[in-house]
Design an enzyme around this catalytic site. Sequence first.
Site, short mmCIF file in Angstrom:
data_model
loop_
_atom_site.label_atom_id
_atom_site.label_comp_id
_atom_site.label_asym_id
_atom_site.label_seq_id
_atom_site.Cartn_x
_atom_site.Cartn_y
_atom_site.Cartn_z
N GLU A 338 -33.02 -13.43 17.00
CA GLU A 338 -34.35 -12.14 16.33
C GLU A 338 -34.74 -13.25 15.94
O GLU A 338 -36.49 -13.64 16.83
CB GLU A 338 -33.08 -11.44 15.36
N GLU A 608 -29.99 -12.65 3.66
CA GLU A 608 -30.69 -11.33 4.18
C GLU A 608 -29.06 -10.05 3.17
O GLU A 608 -29.95 -9.10 2.89
CB GLU A 608 -30.04 -10.56 5.88
#
Length: 725
Positions: A338, A608
Amino acid sequence: MNILEQAKWISADFGEVCPIYKKEFAAAKPVKKATLTITAFGFYIAEINGERVGDYIFAPGWTSYDFRLQYQEYDVTAMLSDKNELRVKHGKGWYDSPLMGKPDKFHKYDKAILCALEIEYADGTSEQIFSDDSFVAAESKIRFSEIYDGETFDARVESENWTAVKERYFPHGLLIPQQGDKIVEVERLKAISTFTTPAGEVVIDFGQNLTGYVNFLPTGKSGDVLELSHSEILDKDGNFYTENLRSAKAKITYICNGADDWYTPNFSFQGFRYIRLDKWSGDVNLDNFVAIVVHSDMKRTGHFECSNPKINKLFENIIWGQKGNFLDVPTDCPQRDERLGWTGDAQVFVRTASYNYDVERFFDKWLSDVAADQRPDGGIPSVIPSPWPLIGLDWYHSSAAWGDAAVICPWQIYLTYGNPAILEKQFDCAKNWVEYQRKAGSSEFLWDDGPHFADWLGIDSEPGEYRGATDQYLIATAFFAYSTELLVKSGKVLGKDMSEYETLYNGIVAAFREKYMPNGKLSSNTQTAHVLALYFNLTTDKAATAKSLADLVISSGTQLMTGFVGTPYLLHALSDNGYTELAYSLLLREDFPSWLYSVNQGATTIWEHWDGMNENGEMWSADMNSFNHYAYGAVADWMYGVCCGINIDESRPAFKHIIFKPQFDTRLDYAKASIDTRNGKVAASWKRDGGKVEYSISVPNGCTASVHLNGKVEEIGAGEFAFEV
Ligand code: BGC
């Protein structure tokens, strides 16, 4: 005229093998000045006479390539001699990588390089060398290189079969001079230990989750293959864990030539703390491995420390989160497939980022890309630079709290650094964004339509769902109000008539109250809904809304339930409204979910997910589980602003006038913070002395301050001051 206008784009295609371009030239007279101007679609590394030109890593950097491509200028005077050889290595870079896991090509042009070398001689004559068909190309030792997958390097290869390059007819119109900070190698971390995991893997630990690459001394005979993999974390059994990298292979393969020197990957970086030696020859000597930390060349400006070592570790993790994700673009994470400029993450963290480091240039460049990639209807792609088409993917643009980066980030950069030029430059983009929001809902004042990421990763989400429980349209209308408010403020700084947007703002606030706060109560009974109503001034009764937020926090077990949207403002919403002790309780909480939970789990960066790894060492999921995501690190702005009390006065930004408004807590004995501002160093500290607190501040020359203490406000000038509370 830009000198590159006269150069030709050139390329060579050797499949996965990185090309190397060559040009030999003489400089037989004394040289006064020589300048290499160069760029590429893809990454380039230039060398003159075998030496690397400059210290810029991953040049030319990452911009919205269809509209803007930076070029760099290097002073190469000292590198020239009578006979010279310019070589340029060329890799895929961000330009040609499967960004967002998408393998098909998105950008318009093929990989190519463009360069010009200007030599001014001492006798007043000059010479120019341009990339064109006089360059030749050959296969390099870099057999494969890609940011996510890693690099394969064969040290035995000599570039010998030089062939003609292909001239390409790509535009010069998108060239811009270097706008952001350059990317550099910033730190070198020694390997701290090596061990064998229960699965029998040989692992090296660098002690810190970081972004960069491993510099190592290959030991082996010619033809020996060395291979290493990267990982952020060990699994519950202590084995090397790579599942959360998803499709990113993050692997380095090195083939020895028997006379090997230290090797550094050329065109690839990874997010990692550990490496696994999948194949290695000879003994494992820790001195032969160094982790090199790379990020944008930003200057550290902010510091914080207090009497709780775990909070200090949290702060250090926040700093590492910023280092790991400020690699030319504010990215979500540096490790999985990502590593993208997610707008929501950037707006959540921008204030903290701008206190920790000088990020004015960094954001100036990125915000230009936000403007460049803005859709014709004012919508903002959720990832900037956009790796996906701007039109056609409805889920992928203009989510509330993500698109709002177009307004929130310029405003914060202006507040922290005081230069209104950023507001001027971004004004149309910000205004078009607000106009987009205005048209996106069922009425001019409500944004109650479209797909949104909502309170992303909120703890209160349904099982298996990423979006928290708060109504996504409540969030959307709240951010619509906030962006409109900031647009009005920005316009006023620029001397514009903002009355139309003031009317719009009042309309949104009224519509929000009617639809999402009927009878004064929030329609979503969640922490995040309350936080937004308080922090964005949407409630008519702050005391009642704050009480209801406090009740929600306490009834959840004095724990947060918020995700990306609510978390950054949660402690502010409490401490601004009389619940400072509760805010500290959340900050100091150690059980899941909390900031210190990950610290107790051994984190060296911000995770995260609140529960990236649970107490038993099990992973939240393999699917979306980064251990280096800076968003929740936004809590540092509360440490600077509330715990230590250093705040910007919006009417005199850049700390020209400082508002000192500390709020103390008996669970800390001392706290101190400082920020190197455009106006000098601002510092504040406090320590407990028996039942009293001594609060000390430093106001730089030329600045003034208001000190809010003991229920009074005192106006002061520059100097060092101490107060008793
Ligand atoms: C990213 C986030 C981002 C989000 C948007 C994730 O995959 O890692 O940080 O903001 O998608 O929903």
